[in-house]
Enzyme design. Structure first.
Site, PDB file in Angstrom:
ATOM      1  N   TYR A  57     -21.411  63.611  -1.771  1.00  0.00           N
ATOM      2  CA  TYR A  57     -20.980  64.978  -2.069  1.00  0.00           C
ATOM      3  C   TYR A  57     -21.853  65.985  -1.334  1.00  0.00           C
ATOM      4  O   TYR A  57     -23.073  66.035  -1.530  1.00  0.00           O
ATOM      5  CB  TYR A  57     -21.023  65.252  -3.565  1.00  0.00           C
ATOM      6  CG  TYR A  57     -19.952  64.546  -4.366  1.00  0.00           C
ATOM      7  CD1 TYR A  57     -18.892  63.896  -3.752  1.00  0.00           C
ATOM      8  CD2 TYR A  57     -20.004  64.528  -5.762  1.00  0.00           C
ATOM      9  CE1 TYR A  57     -17.923  63.248  -4.492  1.00  0.00           C
ATOM     10  CE2 TYR A  57     -19.024  63.887  -6.510  1.00  0.00           C
ATOM     11  CZ  TYR A  57     -17.991  63.241  -5.863  1.00  0.00           C
ATOM     12  OH  TYR A  57     -17.021  62.605  -6.599  1.00  0.00           O
ATOM     13  N   LEU A 212      -6.781  68.704 -13.464  1.00  0.00           N
ATOM     14  CA  LEU A 212      -5.919  69.882 -13.303  1.00  0.00           C
ATOM     15  C   LEU A 212      -5.075  69.781 -12.031  1.00  0.00           C
ATOM     16  O   LEU A 212      -4.484  70.776 -11.598  1.00  0.00           O
ATOM     17  CB  LEU A 212      -6.767  71.166 -13.267  1.00  0.00           C
ATOM     18  CG  LEU A 212      -7.532  71.484 -14.550  1.00  0.00           C
ATOM     19  CD1 LEU A 212      -8.375  72.746 -14.372  1.00  0.00           C
ATOM     20  CD2 LEU A 212      -6.584  71.644 -15.732  1.00  0.00           C
ATOM     21  N   GLY A 215      -5.953  72.128  -9.335  1.00  0.00           N
ATOM     22  CA  GLY A 215      -5.712  73.525  -9.692  1.00  0.00           C
ATOM     23  C   GLY A 215      -4.247  73.847  -9.927  1.00  0.00           C
ATOM     24  O   GLY A 215      -3.919  74.917 -10.446  1.00  0.00           O
TER      25      GLY A 215
END
Length: 340
Positions: A57, A212, A215
């Protein structure tokens, strides 16, 4: 924040996990160190203790930021989960993959960046379809026996591989995988075919990433807002837009945000599930934390299930056929239900 046990272990983790893939500003996006610190402060102040990162990351910056933060806080309060597998060194042919050499090297570098003596949860990041699963589990067990890792976990790997691994680990007396990280949301329910039933069988906690849908389920694309999902992405197809409209309608009825509904759905599926919520702004995190105060009724869950349901394929759909038809096989399903 309530706490849950992570899989078949005694490790207590918060009911939401903070995803830190956005800690660092490489590639032109993400949170700088100051903002990342503020996000972790807000998460900890709400009772959150479960942090998710990976060696890759932000090219290691995410781990470095977490390391600096935790160094000045109570290390034992936090449960740090990181991953190995993806390439982080272009000059070393073994700087990627699931092999033991890469695992050992990656863990040593993660420990250095995290400024800690041990990693709480080590995930295999993604299955390479090359390394024998017994090599992975034996190496993880060695790290656990050395005290450098506390628990083993796995991500983005076929169900049969994980099942073989945990069965072998049980036979050999090695540490088993206690958590499974996969993409799972109202617009990505295919793990229900094999991965989630497998996780339930082995008592593994599922830690959904992208709960989600990048988004999409927040409803922001319906409002015309811009985001990191490209307009041509398959996450923005007609089916997913219809799912999002249902999420938004339920959210309006409850007076909460669409994100709260989507996250709470992921936490209410009848198995141990701890969604990973990413944030590059404190306001994003503070909003998502309100999820724990939201309750979805059976009617809400049924609506969401109907609009987002998938074909389970064989044998899932075969098992889901109506009871009248199945009873023609001698009442088999009646007997099974009585045993349950």
């Amino acid at each position: 924040m309530n706490y849950k046990l992570l899989g078949r272990s005694g490790l207590k983790v918060s009911e939401l996990c903070l995803g830190t893939m956005g800690f660092g500003t490489e590639a032109g996006w993400g949170a700088d160190k100051k903002t990342s610190f503020e996000i972790m402060d807000a998460f900890a102040n709400a009772g959150g203790n479960f942090l998710d990162t990976a060696n890759i990351y932000k090219l290691g910056t995410s781990e470095k930021i977490i390391g600096e933060y935790v160094q000045n806080h109570d290390r034992d309060y936090f449960v740090l989960a990181t991953k190995y597998s993806l390439k982080d060194n272009i000059t070393n042919p073994n700087a990627s993959g699931n092999n033991r050499k890469n695992m050992m090297r990656s863990v040593e570098e993660s420990l250095r960046r995290l400024k800690t003596d041990f990693i709480d949860v080590l995930y295999l990041h993604i299955w390479d379809d090359i390394t024998p699963i017994d090599e992975v589990l034996r190496a993880m067990d060695d790290l656990i026996r050395q005290g450098k890792v506390n628990y083993a976990a796995i991500s983005d790997t076929p169900a049969w591989v994980v099942a073989k691994g945990n069965t072998l680990a049980e036979l050999m007396g090695w540490s088993q995988f206690i958590a499974l990280q996969v993409e799972y949301s109202l617009i990505q329910r295919t793990p229900e075919r094999e991965l989630i039933p497998m996780a339930k069988h082995y008592g593994m906690t599922v830690t959904p990433w992208a709960p989600l849908g990048g988004g999409v389920l927040s409803g922001k694309y319906l409002r015309g807002e811009q985001g990191r999902v490209k307009p041509e992405s398959n996450r923005l197809n007609e089916h997913n837009v219809n799912i999002t409209k249902t999420v938004v309608a339920i959210a309006d009825e409850l007076g909460v945000s669409a994100s709260h509904v989507a996250l709470q759905w992921a936490m209410s599926q009848g198995f141990s599930s701890i969604p990973i919520i990413g944030a590059t702004k404190v306001s994003q995190l503070e909003d998502n934390l309100k999820t724990i105060d939201v309750t979805l009724s059976d009617a809400h869950l049924q609506k969401l299930d109907e609009v987002s349901k998938i074909n389970l394929g064989f044998p899932g759909e075969f098992f889901r056929e109506d009871a009248v038809k199945m009873n023609s096989f001698g009442g088999f399903y009646d007997k099974v239900e009585k045993r349950k």
